[in-house]
Design a protein around this motif. Structure first.
Motif, short mmCIF file in Angstrom:
data_model
loop_
_atom_site.label_atom_id
_atom_site.label_comp_id
_atom_site.label_asym_id
_atom_site.label_seq_id
_atom_site.Cartn_x
_atom_site.Cartn_y
_atom_site.Cartn_z
N ALA A 277 12.57 9.54 0.50
CA ALA A 277 13.90 9.13 0.94
C ALA A 277 13.82 7.92 1.87
N ILE A 278 12.88 7.93 2.79
CA ILE A 278 12.72 6.80 3.71
C ILE A 278 12.26 5.57 2.92
N TYR A 279 11.34 5.78 1.99
CA TYR A 279 10.88 4.65 1.17
C TYR A 279 12.03 4.05 0.37
N ASP A 280 12.88 4.91 -0.22
CA ASP A 280 14.02 4.42 -0.99
C ASP A 280 14.99 3.63 -0.10
N THR A 281 15.15 4.09 1.14
CA THR A 281 16.01 3.37 2.08
C THR A 281 15.47 1.97 2.34
N PRO B 3 0.81 -1.22 0.00
CA PRO B 3 0.00 0.00 0.00
C PRO B 3 0.84 1.27 0.00
N ILE B 4 2.03 1.21 0.64
CA ILE B 4 2.91 2.38 0.66
C ILE B 4 3.49 2.62 -0.73
N ARG B 5 3.89 1.54 -1.40
CA ARG B 5 4.43 1.66 -2.76
C ARG B 5 3.39 2.28 -3.69
N ILE C 25 8.74 1.20 7.93
CA ILE C 25 7.42 1.14 7.29
C ILE C 25 6.37 1.75 8.20
N GLN C 26 6.45 1.46 9.50
CA GLN C 26 5.51 2.04 10.45
C GLN C 26 5.64 3.55 10.50
#
Length: 390
Positions: A152-156, A134-136, A374-375
């Protein structure tokens, strides 16, 4: 390049605190809303990025625990007793039967550990996909303008999963295959023995080499290989023994490794795109643990350290000098040869076993990091949605 990620407080209204060992640079600006800022360093690898963010959030970093006891079972006293009785045909037959069974047990034990690590990785991978999906979708759908910290956090998170967890899983899978190949070849040693007069042992050196060559050939580049022809002394130094002699030079136990020759002659068990941070990570993770990490053609190549194989080749080669084919030797000579071979085999087995244990524990470590990040993204999305509706 370093940057600053502004982070707004989580919906729980629990303030974020900074770890004492994290300092803010002069470019860090606090937002007028409740909360603080996170420093993001793009030169870090995925694991370092995740740990840095968690420290700045005041969250606990899971300990890295490397097993010091993750070794394969040691050689049974029964094995040594039977090895000492090979000077008779009956004793030799019992030893051959036991060695075959013992080798099967070793491979079975390793496969059990490999399956356990694979199951754990598959479980964490499935959980990750469920959590990140769902985040993607939201990252792709929503306009992230002004919210670069979220990207940036998602890429990490994606970096940790793709470049470390998946790569490590691939390395362990192929390393285990290498260990099985070597054990399969050495497990056939006993079939290359026959009783001889006067309590001696007849050893078919050519068959030993043929078994090793057959099992190991997938790790050599086909264009560089010339097979050793049984019984032909003229080609004895040609083939795998020659290749390994060129790669590993100097002291047998602590050789110099010619990495150019390694890349020229050998096939890596894993290869992926190069970055300096990834290269440093894998060198620290695998160097000196039975593997060799090499940068070549803008790739990071992982090779098994085949010095143990070279030592085994040379040990067999040294029996009765350069004579090839069928030789008769004293039982004490064979006992010494077999003990030396078992020592090298155990070194390989234990390095793979420790790798599997390290992977299992590291995967748990990575899983904890990604779950927390993720949280964090979920909380940020939730806050942004509430802020937009006020």
């Amino acid at each position: 390049m370093s940057g600053t990620i502004p982070i707004i407080a989580q919906p729980s209204n629990q303030p974020m605190t900074f770890s004492r060992n994290v300092s803010l640079n002069s470019n860090t600006n606090l937002l007028p809303l409740e909360g603080s800022s996170l420093l993001f360093d793009s030169t870090f690898n995925g694991e370092q990025q995740a740990e840095s963010i968690l420290r700045q959030m005041g969250r606990e970093i899971p300990d890295k625990v490397y097993s010091q006891v993750a070794e394969m079972p040691k050689r049974s006293p029964i094995y040594d007793e039977l090895l000492s009785q090979i000077d008779t045909q009956e004793g030799l037959q019992k030893f051959k039967e036991y060695q075959k069974t013992d080798n099967e047990k070793i491979i079975s034990e390793l496969k059990t550990r490999k399956k356990a690590a694979s199951r754990e990785f598959a479980r964490s991978a499935d959980q990750y996909e469920v959590a990140i999906k769902p985040i993607r979708a939201k990252i792709k759908k929503d306009d992230m303008d002004g919210r670069s910290h979220i990207s940036a956090i998602y890429d990490t998170i994606e970096n940790i999963n793709s470049n470390y967890q998946k790569s490590f899983g691939e390395i362990t899978k192929n390393a285990t295959k290498y260990m099985e190949s070597l054990n399969s070849a050495l497990g056939k040693m006993s079939k290359n023995l026959e009783s001889a007069p006067d309590g001696k042992i007849k050893l078919f050196k050519n068959r030993v080499f043929d078994d090793l060559n057959e099992s190991m050939k997938i790790y050599y580049k086909a264009s560089k290989f010339q097979s050793i022809k049984s019984g032909n002394n003229d080609t004895f130094e040609v083939g795998y023994t020659k290749i390994l002699d060129e790669i590993y030079t100097g002291d047998a136990q602590n050789p110099n490794i010619n990495k150019d020759k390694l890349v020229e002659y050998m096939e890596p068990i894993s290869s992926f795109d190069h970055s300096e941070s990834a290269l440093s990570f894998w060198e620290k993770k695998l160097g000196g643990q039975g593997f060799i990490v090499v940068k070549a053609n803008n790739k990071i190549n992982i090779y098994p350290d085949m010095n143990s194989v070279k030592i085994i080749y040379n040990s067999v080669r040294a029996v009765t000098g350069q004579q090839y084919g069928e030789v008769e030797i004293l039982t004490q000579v064979f006992q010494s040869l077999q003990t030396g071979i078992d020592s090298q085999k155990n070194a390989v087995n234990n390095s793979i076993s420790r790798l599997l244990e390290t992977f299992r524990q590291d995967n748990s470590h990575f899983e904890t990091l990604t779950q927390l990040l993720i949280q964090l993204l979920k909380d940020l999305f939730q806050y942004n949605a509430g802020f937009a509706n006020t």
